[in-house]
Design a protein around this motif. Structure first.
Motif, PDB file in Angstrom:
ATOM      1  N   VAL B  26       0.867  -1.179   0.000  1.00  0.00           N
ATOM      2  CA  VAL B  26       0.000   0.000   0.000  1.00  0.00           C
ATOM      3  C   VAL B  26       0.904   1.229   0.000  1.00  0.00           C
ATOM      4  O   VAL B  26       1.953   1.234   0.659  1.00  0.00           O
ATOM      5  N   ASP B  47      -7.196   1.694  -5.170  1.00  0.00           N
ATOM      6  CA  ASP B  47      -7.721   1.144  -3.909  1.00  0.00           C
ATOM      7  C   ASP B  47      -6.605   0.865  -2.908  1.00  0.00           C
ATOM      8  O   ASP B  47      -6.867   0.548  -1.755  1.00  0.00           O
ATOM      9  N   ARG B  48      -5.353   0.946  -3.347  1.00  0.00           N
ATOM     10  CA  ARG B  48      -4.236   0.672  -2.432  1.00  0.00           C
ATOM     11  C   ARG B  48      -3.357   1.904  -2.274  1.00  0.00           C
ATOM     12  O   ARG B  48      -2.162   1.803  -1.979  1.00  0.00           O
ATOM     13  N   ILE B  50      -3.368   5.806  -0.495  1.00  0.00           N
ATOM     14  CA  ILE B  50      -4.064   6.719   0.432  1.00  0.00           C
ATOM     15  C   ILE B  50      -3.255   8.003   0.535  1.00  0.00           C
ATOM     16  O   ILE B  50      -2.045   7.965   0.756  1.00  0.00           O
ATOM     17  N   ASN B  51      -3.938   9.124   0.380  1.00  0.00           N
ATOM     18  CA  ASN B  51      -3.301  10.419   0.614  1.00  0.00           C
ATOM     19  C   ASN B  51      -3.975  11.025   1.844  1.00  0.00           C
ATOM     20  O   ASN B  51      -5.157  11.370   1.801  1.00  0.00           O
ATOM     21  N   VAL B  52      -3.239  11.137   2.942  1.00  0.00           N
ATOM     22  CA  VAL B  52      -3.852  11.609   4.195  1.00  0.00           C
ATOM     23  C   VAL B  52      -3.849  13.131   4.286  1.00  0.00           C
ATOM     24  O   VAL B  52      -4.353  13.686   5.261  1.00  0.00           O
ATOM     25  N   VAL B  62      -1.658   5.798  10.646  1.00  0.00           N
ATOM     26  CA  VAL B  62      -2.487   5.059   9.684  1.00  0.00           C
ATOM     27  C   VAL B  62      -1.695   3.870   9.127  1.00  0.00           C
ATOM     28  O   VAL B  62      -2.204   2.759   9.014  1.00  0.00           O
ATOM     29  N   LEU B  66      -2.642  -0.059   9.267  1.00  0.00           N
ATOM     30  CA  LEU B  66      -2.679  -0.892   8.057  1.00  0.00           C
ATOM     31  C   LEU B  66      -1.791  -2.123   8.244  1.00  0.00           C
ATOM     32  O   LEU B  66      -2.167  -3.237   7.883  1.00  0.00           O
ATOM     33  N   CYS B  69      -3.027  -5.095  10.036  1.00  0.00           N
ATOM     34  CA  CYS B  69      -3.959  -5.908   9.240  1.00  0.00           C
ATOM     35  C   CYS B  69      -3.237  -6.618   8.092  1.00  0.00           C
ATOM     36  O   CYS B  69      -3.874  -7.066   7.135  1.00  0.00           O
ATOM     37  N   LYS B  71      -0.991  -5.367   5.918  1.00  0.00           N
ATOM     38  CA  LYS B  71      -0.528  -4.572   4.786  1.00  0.00           C
ATOM     39  C   LYS B  71       0.970  -4.251   4.941  1.00  0.00           C
ATOM     40  O   LYS B  71       1.506  -4.273   6.059  1.00  0.00           O
TER      41      LYS B  71
END
Lengths: 274, 313
Positions: B26, B47-48, B50-52, B62, B66, B69, B71
């Motif tokens: 990710v 879907d993999r 992420i821009n926070v 974050v 991840l 889980c 990732k």
């Protein structure tokens, strides 16, 4: 909520409070107040709504429960011990050398703890990450994060809430343990976090305010949160620090961390001898 | 000679290639997607990705969530913001929690150039090196980054990767293979060892050439993994040369000179000189100005080698 269920949950929260007081009592000192204020929530989660299995604590499909206010570790340990995640005898080891039950939650030491926390503001970010992972993997687990009102003075809490709101994480529910006290004074006297529900709404979240010791209200709020699509929910729990143990409650701001005598805990736990 | 590809291009190429088979990779950014150029990853795997937003502390938290889980998150920012800005989050949520998060800090030391003192990290490797179990790597060029990326993914634990975004001086041939936990001896010699990392490697090689013209036979060892450091290679080299220079694009305190000195003091005490930033803050400028300003030129390495030779027993 049916009376039978409520009676059961009340019995369980009584049991968890006794385990908690015995755990800290045997050590002699600890984070009593802010542990007691989240016991009713932990009871509703572990004995009613959360999808967790003590026999399979690492199940990738389990619900996650993140105690971001990591100093409430003893409350979490009491709930986990009562559920059978580890032998009840282990509660006697709180903070002893080599223990699996340290002051602050440690996922690598305690079976059933989903995230390490203790440096405030961090657990909630990890919970957001867990919820994002759930979305990526199209899993239907739910993530529950418990934060403190004093903890919410940390900027990172708002970074996490902003992202959870904007990413519409409907698989994440954040609980604010709004016991209105922190180490130095009442939260309002230091740097108020209210109106917390309005702030969350402004961060594109759903907010529900409940009495955090009313299990029926908690259950209803959690069910509403889980049924709300495309919105992350924050449940603002108005709580009382030290709730359920009169001599803890009476300490007010002083209930954060204090010494418990053997007489006090044995009386409360109805345990005259071992 | 410069590399043909920028390191950020190699970084994204590698992630894309590995993401085909490793579904857990990710990419997490904090508004610098366009700087590290991971937009191609976003396009291929929305879907993999992420821009926070501009929230590095949350980015690290974050990533830790991840990782719990399963990732394998890769997050990045300019090196100061990927490290000192979110130090406690890296310390507690990633390292103390034993989470498999890869943190990429870009624009090391003077390569931050016109972003200046606020963005010029002379301390990032030092503070990351101070975190138990944190692997700290500064890849030297495109070939090395390409070789190390799959190894970094396979390694189960936190890694800090300090990379230039742009083209490096090419040191290694395309297709070269590197061990994540070994130093690489680029040039053998018997009179003095020059340990170098990052942009200092090409300068070390140039200094060695100049020393050679004076009949001084310098060994050049590229230490790209600062932690865990390759004790064996260091000790083997200085046991023979009995003197060394450590060249780093970093503060002398707690950097590569510190790391090498720890090894020397414990296993093989020999005289050592540092070519490093001397406890100063960065400032704006282009490389030719900055390398002179902070004493990071090939000539500074040459001078340090001459000096250390006078201290040799």
């Amino acid at each position: 909520m049916e009376k039978q269920k409520l009676d059961f949950l009340n019995a369980k929260s009584d049991e968890i409070r006794k385990i908690l007081i015995e755990m800290i009592g045997r050590l002699g000192v600890g984070h009593v107040g802010g542990s007691l204020s989240v016991v009713d929530l932990l009871t509703v989660l572990y004995y009613d709504l959360a999808k967790v299995d003590p026999k399979n604590p690492k199940d990738p499909d389990r619900d996650r429960i993140v105690m971001s206010k990591g100093h409430a570790g003893p409350a979490l340990y009491a709930a986990l011990a009562s559920k059978g995640y580890f032998p009840m005898d282990e509660i006697k080891t709180l903070n002893q050398s080599g223990t699996n039950l340290p002051s602050h939650c440690d996922m690598n030491k305690t079976v059933g703890v989903d995230m390490t926390a203790g440096s405030l503001g961090q657990g909630i970010s990890a919970a957001v990450g867990m919820a994002l992972a759930g979305k990526m993997d199209k899993k239907d687990y739910h993530v529950y994060a418990i934060i403190g009102d004093g903890e919410s003075q940390e900027g990172q809490v708002w970074e996490a809430i902003m992202l959870a709101g904007n990413k519409k994480l409907d698989n994440l529910t954040i609980f604010l343990d709004n016991n209105r006290m922190q180490i130095d004074d009442y939260v309002d006297n230091i740097n108020s976090v209210e109106p917390f529900d309005k702030k969350c709404e402004a961060f594109n979240m759903q907010a529900i305010r409940v009495n955090g010791h009313d299990k029926e209200a908690l259950e209803n709020a959690i069910i509403k949160a889980k049924n709300t699509k495309d919105k992350c929910t924050c449940i603002v729990m108005d709580t009382i620090k030290g709730y359920g143990v009169p001599w803890a409650e009476n300490k007010g701001v002083g209930s954060h961390s204090f010494s418990i005598s053997e007489k006090e805990w044995r009386e409360f736990c109805n345990k005259e001898t071992d | 000679m410069q590399d043909t590809k920028e390191l950020r291009e190699i970084y994204c190429d590698s992630l894309l290639e590995m993401a085909e088979t490793n579904k857990n990779i990710v990419v997490v950014e904090a508004d610098l997607t366009n700087c590290i150029k991971t937009g191609r990853f976003k396009a291929a795997h929305p879907d993999r990705f992420i821009n926070v937003g501009i929230a590095e502390a949350n980015m690290i938290g974050v990533c830790a969530g991840l990782a719990t889980c399963g990732k394998v998150p890769f997050c990045s920012s300019f090196a100061p913001f990927a490290t000192r800005r979110c130090y406690d989050q890296i310390f507690i949520s990633v390292a103390y929690s034993k989470q498999n998060v890869k943190i990429v800090g870009t624009d090391p030391g003077i390569t931050a150039e016109l972003n200046g003192g606020t963005h010029m990290p002379f301390e990032d490797m030092g503070i990351m090196r101070n975190i138990p179990n944190m692997v700290c790597i500064e890849p030297t060029d495109a070939a090395m980054l390409k070789s190390l990326m799959p190894k970094i993914v396979d390694y189960n634990g936190p890694v800090y990767l300090r990379i230039m975004r742009k083209k490096c001086e090419q040191i290694y041939a395309e297709g070269a293979d590197f061990d994540m936990f070994k130093a690489f001896t680029l040039r053998q010699g018997n009179d003095v060892t020059i340990f170098a990392s990052g942009i200092m490697v090409s300068r070390a090689l140039a200094a060695a050439e100049k020393l050679k013209s004076e009949g001084i036979d310098a060994e050049v060892v590229n230490i790209y993994t600062w932690k865990p450091i390759d004790v064996e290679t260091i000790v083997k080299s200085v046991s023979r040369t009995r003197a060394c220079v450590v060249a780093e694009n970093h503060n002398v305190h707690n950097g590569l000179f510190g790391a090498v000195s720890e090894v020397l003091a414990e296993y093989c005490p020999v005289p050592a000189e540092a070519v490093a930033v001397r406890d100063q803050f960065g400032e704006v400028g282009k490389i030719p100005y900055l390398e002179e300003r902070f004493g990071l030129r090939a000539n500074d390495i040459y001078d340090a080698a001459k000096k250390v030779l006078t201290r040799k027993n």
